[in-house]
Write an enzyme that holds these catalytic residues in place. Structure first.
Site, mmCIF file in Angstrom:
data_model
loop_
_atom_site.group_PDB
_atom_site.id
_atom_site.type_symbol
_atom_site.label_atom_id
_atom_site.label_comp_id
_atom_site.label_asym_id
_atom_site.label_seq_id
_atom_site.Cartn_x
_atom_site.Cartn_y
_atom_site.Cartn_z
ATOM 1 N N HIS A 147 0.871 -1.175 0.000
ATOM 2 C CA HIS A 147 0.000 0.000 0.000
ATOM 3 C C HIS A 147 0.909 1.227 0.000
ATOM 4 O O HIS A 147 2.025 1.195 0.506
ATOM 5 C CB HIS A 147 -0.853 -0.030 1.268
ATOM 6 C CG HIS A 147 -1.943 0.983 1.329
ATOM 7 N ND1 HIS A 147 -1.705 2.306 1.632
ATOM 8 C CD2 HIS A 147 -3.286 0.881 1.154
ATOM 9 C CE1 HIS A 147 -2.850 2.961 1.641
ATOM 10 N NE2 HIS A 147 -3.821 2.128 1.343
ATOM 11 N N ASP A 224 3.333 -4.277 7.700
ATOM 12 C CA ASP A 224 2.027 -3.634 7.609
ATOM 13 C C ASP A 224 0.964 -4.709 7.741
ATOM 14 O O ASP A 224 0.728 -5.490 6.826
ATOM 15 C CB ASP A 224 1.912 -2.914 6.248
ATOM 16 C CG ASP A 224 0.530 -2.333 5.996
ATOM 17 O OD1 ASP A 224 -0.384 -2.559 6.811
ATOM 18 O OD2 ASP A 224 0.356 -1.674 4.955
ATOM 19 N N GLN A 227 -4.269 -5.355 6.646
ATOM 20 C CA GLN A 227 -5.200 -6.295 6.024
ATOM 21 C C GLN A 227 -5.149 -7.675 6.654
ATOM 22 O O GLN A 227 -5.947 -8.550 6.295
ATOM 23 C CB GLN A 227 -4.889 -6.415 4.529
ATOM 24 C CG GLN A 227 -5.078 -5.144 3.739
ATOM 25 C CD GLN A 227 -6.540 -4.736 3.620
ATOM 26 O OE1 GLN A 227 -7.441 -5.557 3.691
ATOM 27 N NE2 GLN A 227 -6.772 -3.444 3.449
ATOM 28 N N LYS A 250 -9.952 -1.451 10.132
ATOM 29 C CA LYS A 250 -9.875 -2.649 9.304
ATOM 30 C C LYS A 250 -10.165 -3.916 10.117
ATOM 31 O O LYS A 250 -10.188 -5.015 9.566
ATOM 32 C CB LYS A 250 -8.488 -2.766 8.660
ATOM 33 C CG LYS A 250 -8.065 -1.583 7.784
ATOM 34 C CD LYS A 250 -8.847 -1.514 6.490
ATOM 35 C CE LYS A 250 -8.452 -0.312 5.654
ATOM 36 N NZ LYS A 250 -7.157 -0.444 5.005
ATOM 37 N N CYS A 388 -4.701 2.461 -3.829
ATOM 38 C CA CYS A 388 -3.494 2.935 -3.148
ATOM 39 C C CYS A 388 -2.369 1.913 -3.230
ATOM 40 O O CYS A 388 -1.609 1.715 -2.278
ATOM 41 C CB CYS A 388 -3.797 3.279 -1.684
ATOM 42 S SG CYS A 388 -4.900 4.678 -1.472
#
Length: 428
Positions: A147, A224, A227, A250, A388
Site C-alpha cells: 500500500h 504492515d 489487512q 480494518k 493505493c
C-alpha cells in the site's frame, strides 16, 4: 458465540461453477451477522452486500455502544486527572492497550503505541527510527505489493537521508519473488518493509522467513498488518517483527485509531517524533525529559473514544473461535475464486496460494469505475481504482481494477449475487 452451525452449500454455486463446497464447518456466520446492524439495510432498493472490507469493515453493535457510552457517560481526558471520570477513562484506555497487546501476542504493553492508523505508524517509524538510523547509500527494501502508506513514507525519509528505496519484485501470481529478495539483501540494507497481506492481491508473504533473512544482514523489519489482523491470528513474537502496524477500522473498530508495535529495545532508542503533553516527564527551558514507553511516543490527547471502540472490537473478536473464523474465510475465498472464474472475460489479479479474501479483477472491456457503479445500483458495494497500490497494479500492466474484499460476515449468497450481477453485465 453460539447458534446454528453454518456450512457452505454446494447448491449455492452458479450452475457453471466448478466450486466445491466444504463438507463441514463450525463457524456461525448468521450469529455474527446479527451483531452488525449495517449489514441489514438496503441500498438502491436492494439488500446491501458489503464487499469493500479491504477499505473498511463494519462495526458490531458492541463497538458502537462502547463509543456511545464513552461520550454519553464517561467522557474525560486520560492519564492527567485525579477525579473519578479521569480514572475510569484511563482504565478503559489502558485496557484497550492490553487487548491490542494480546491480539499481537506480546505481554509488554509498553511495546504498544496508539496512533491514528497504519499510515501514521509507518510515518512515525520512518521519521523517528529512520532519521536516526538511515544514512547516505543505505537501502530500504519495499515489496512491490505495498500500500502507498508503506512506500511513500520511506521515499520521503530516503530523500532526506540520501538513502535508496529498492523494490522487491512480484511473481506473476502475486507472490513476492523470494530469490530476488535474497539477492537484494546486503550490508547496505537497513530496513525491509513488508505487507502481511496485500490489499490488492490478497498475497500473504512468508513474513517470518523473510524477517529471519533480513536479520542476518542486521536489517530491521516493519510489517504492515492492516489487512491481516481481521483475517487470521497474528503473533509478533513468532514473526520476530521489529515493528508491526494495523488500523482499527480494518478490524471492526472505529476510524482514527491504530496500533504500532515495536520491540522495546528499539522503541526506547528512538527519539520522540512529536512533542507536547503526555509524552514528557519534566519540562524546563533548559531541558526536557521524556515519559517512559509507550507514552513518550504518544504526544497530545489520544483518540480516547476510538480506543474504547478498539477495546470492544478486540474483545468481540475474543468471543469468536479465530481458527474456525479463518477456516470459514478461506473456504469462502476458494468458493468465490471458483465462482468468479465462470464469468466470461473476467481476469483475476493475484492468484497466490493462501491468499486472503481479496478478489481484484478486470471484466472484459468494462471500465472499473463504471462497473462498480452498475454493481452499486444492485446494492453491491465494491471498490474500483488503484487501491493505493499503483506499483502492484503496474506489475500487471493496469492502472485500475475492481476489488471485492471479503470479511468473516460475508456469505455464499453475497458471492452468488455478485457473480450473477457480473454475468448480467457481460450479457448486457
Amino acid at each position: 458465540m453460539t447458534g446454528t452451525r453454518y456450512w457452505l452449500p454446494t447448491q449455492s454455486a452458479p450452475a457453471t461453477s466448478s466450486a466445491s463446497a466444504p463438507s463441514s464447518g463450525a463457524f456461525d456466520v448468521e450469529a455474527v451477522r446479527r451483531d452488525f446492524p449495517q449489514l441489514h439495510r438496503e441500498v438502491n432498493g436492494h439488500p446491501l452486500i458489503w464487499l469493500d472490507n479491504g477499505a473498511t469493515t463494519f462495526k458490531p453493535r458492541q463497538v458502537t455502544e462502547a463509543v456511545g457510552e464513552h461520550y454519553a457517560r464517561d467522557a474525560s481526558n486520560v492519564h492527567r486527572g485525579a477525579h473519578t471520570l479521569a480514572k475510569q477513562a484511563t482504565q478503559v484506555y489502558e485496557e484497550g492497550r492490553e487487548e491490542a497487546a494480546k491480539l499481537l501476542g506480546t505481554r509488554d504493553t509498553g511495546e504498544v503505541v496508539f496512533v491514528r492508523g497504519t499510515t501514521e505508524a509507518v510515518n512515525l517509524v520512518a521519521q523517528s527510527w529512520g532519521r536516526a538510523n538511515l544514512g547516505v547509500g543505505d537501502e530500504i527494501l519495499v515489496s512491490a505489493a505495498e500500500h502507498h502508506s508503506n512506500l511513500v513514507p520511506w521515499q520521503l525519509i530516503a530523500k532526506e537521508r540520501r538513502a535508496r528505496v529498492v523494490p522487491i519484485p512480484l511473481l506473476p501470481d502475486g507472490q513476492l519473488d523470494q530469490d530476488a529478495y535474497r539477492d537484494l539483501l546486503n550490508n547496505k540494507t537497513k530496513l525491509v518493509a513488508l505487507t502481511h497481506a496485500s490489499n490488492v492481491l490478497g498475497t500473504v508473504p512468508p513474513v517470518a522467513q523473510m524477517t529471519a533473512l533480513a536479520h542476518r544482514w542486521g536489517a530491521r523489519v516493519l510489517v504492515d498488518g492492516a489487512q491481516a489482523v481481521s483475517h487470521f491470528p497474528v503473533d509478533v513474537t513468532e514473526l520476530d517483527a521489529d515493528f508491526y502496524a494495523f488500523s482499527g477500522h480494518k478490524v471492526f473498530a472505529p476510524t482514527g485509531i491504530g496500533v504500532l508495535f515495536g520491540k522495546r529495545e528499539i522503541l526506547e532508542a528512538m527519539p520522540p517524533w512529536q512533542g507536547g503533553g503526555n509524552m514528557i516527564d519534566s519540562v524546563s527551558f533548559e531541558k526536557t525529559s521524556y515519559a517512559p514507553l509507550p507514552h513518550r511516543l504518544e504526544a497530545g490527547t489520544g483518540h480516547i473514544a476510538g480506543v474504547a471502540g478498539l477495546r470492544a472490537a478486540l474483545r468481540y473478536l475474543g468471543t469468536l473461535n479465530r481458527k474456525t473464523a479463518t477456516e470459514y474465510e478461506e473456504q469462502l475465498t476458494a468458493y468465490a475464486t471458483s465462482a468468479l472464474s465462470t464469468v466470461p472475460g473476467l481476469r483475476l489479479l493475484g492468484t497466490a496460494p493462501g491468499k486472503i479474501g481479496v478478489l481484484t479483477f478486470l471484466l472484459a472491456d468494462a471500465e472499473p469505475t463504471h462497473l462498480a457503479g452498475l454493481l452499486d445500483q444492485q446494492g453491491i458495494a465494491v471498490r474500483a481504482g488503484h487501491h493505493c497500490a499503483q506499483p502492484a497494479l503496474a506489475a500487471y500492466g493496469v492502472t485500475s481494477a475492481v476489488r471485492a474484499s471479503l470479511a468473516m460476515y460475508n456469505t455464499v449468497e453475497d458471492v452468488d449475487t455478485l457473480v450473477a450481477a457480473l454475468h448480467e453485465a457481460v450479457d448486457a
